[in-house]
Design a protein around this motif. Sequence first.
Motif, short mmCIF file in Angstrom:
data_model
loop_
_atom_site.label_atom_id
_atom_site.label_comp_id
_atom_site.label_asym_id
_atom_site.label_seq_id
_atom_site.Cartn_x
_atom_site.Cartn_y
_atom_site.Cartn_z
N SER A 92 19.26 -23.24 9.49
CA SER A 92 17.93 -23.13 10.06
C SER A 92 17.57 -21.67 10.29
O SER A 92 18.42 -20.85 10.59
CB SER A 92 17.86 -23.89 11.38
N ILE A 93 16.28 -21.35 10.15
CA ILE A 93 15.76 -20.03 10.43
C ILE A 93 14.75 -20.17 11.55
O ILE A 93 13.86 -21.02 11.47
CB ILE A 93 15.09 -19.42 9.19
N PRO A 94 14.82 -19.40 12.62
CA PRO A 94 13.86 -19.56 13.71
C PRO A 94 12.45 -19.22 13.27
O PRO A 94 12.20 -18.22 12.59
CB PRO A 94 14.35 -18.57 14.76
N VAL A 95 11.49 -20.07 13.63
CA VAL A 95 10.09 -19.83 13.33
C VAL A 95 9.44 -19.17 14.53
O VAL A 95 9.48 -19.70 15.64
CB VAL A 95 9.37 -21.16 13.00
N VAL A 152 8.01 -16.57 9.83
CA VAL A 152 9.44 -16.86 9.95
C VAL A 152 10.15 -15.53 10.10
O VAL A 152 9.81 -14.56 9.42
CB VAL A 152 9.96 -17.60 8.69
N THR A 153 11.15 -15.46 10.98
CA THR A 153 11.88 -14.21 11.17
C THR A 153 13.30 -14.32 10.63
O THR A 153 13.96 -15.36 10.80
CB THR A 153 11.94 -13.82 12.66
N ILE A 154 13.75 -13.28 9.94
CA ILE A 154 15.11 -13.22 9.39
C ILE A 154 15.70 -11.87 9.76
O ILE A 154 15.23 -10.84 9.28
CB ILE A 154 15.12 -13.40 7.87
N PRO A 155 16.75 -11.84 10.59
CA PRO A 155 17.36 -10.57 10.97
C PRO A 155 18.28 -10.03 9.88
O PRO A 155 18.93 -10.80 9.17
CB PRO A 155 18.15 -10.93 12.22
#
Length: 242
Positions: free
Chosen positions: A2-5, A11-14
């Motif tokens: 899962s990727i936090p929305v 959508v954020t991806i570190p």
Amino acid sequence: MSIPVINAQAVTIPVRYEDSWQDGFGARGWKLDVPGRGADVIAATPYCGDRIPTSVFVHDVVDHLLCGFSLSGYVDEAAALIQLALRTHSDPVPDFQQMVDEDLIPGLGQHDDWVELLPASLNASPEGSVESRDSRLLLKGLRESLGDGALRALLTAGFVREGWKRTYDARDHWEGLGLRYPDRGATALALQELFEWMDATVREQQWMHATGQFLIHREHVTFRFSRPEEAGHQSVNVTSGR
């Protein structure tokens, strides 16, 4: 995976940058800072190669994470490479055969899920489930009974089969994140442009370490450095595809 929305539109991806990763490879570059990244994921740079206009790092974002596939394992890589082929019209078979030739047939595979690539008749065993068997012994037996040529063909076909089976899962995951699945190609090209800027920035500033986040919206993508703080951010517009 899962990727936090952040909200209905983003959508954020570190991500993390190191001038030299202490991971056994020592490479310079970027890694996605997400759960399940896997120790076998090597740091990436914006290099694209000759066949595909986006880098491996962008492949990991667009064809793995945003499609809901992990960064490790042969089945998820099969699915991600089919997604790459669909958005770039590239041929995934050479990559499948490279994994078969360099990892699987020599017995150097790092994940046992390769067994799922076999036809059901070869996967079946009176000894029980895959989890209860030694995949190395299974591989040895298959090489002896089938020969490397037939086994290579069956595993390659398995990559295609298992990858294609997950195409609807990929679409559902994209749409579930509030993004448009037909925009994958435009999103990937925008991320590549942004990635080149990110990498040029850390090299020009001679930073040894950096962290930040991609913000992926329906209409554009953004990157924001969180360390060092003075780095700022840059946005790239994405064609909606409508």
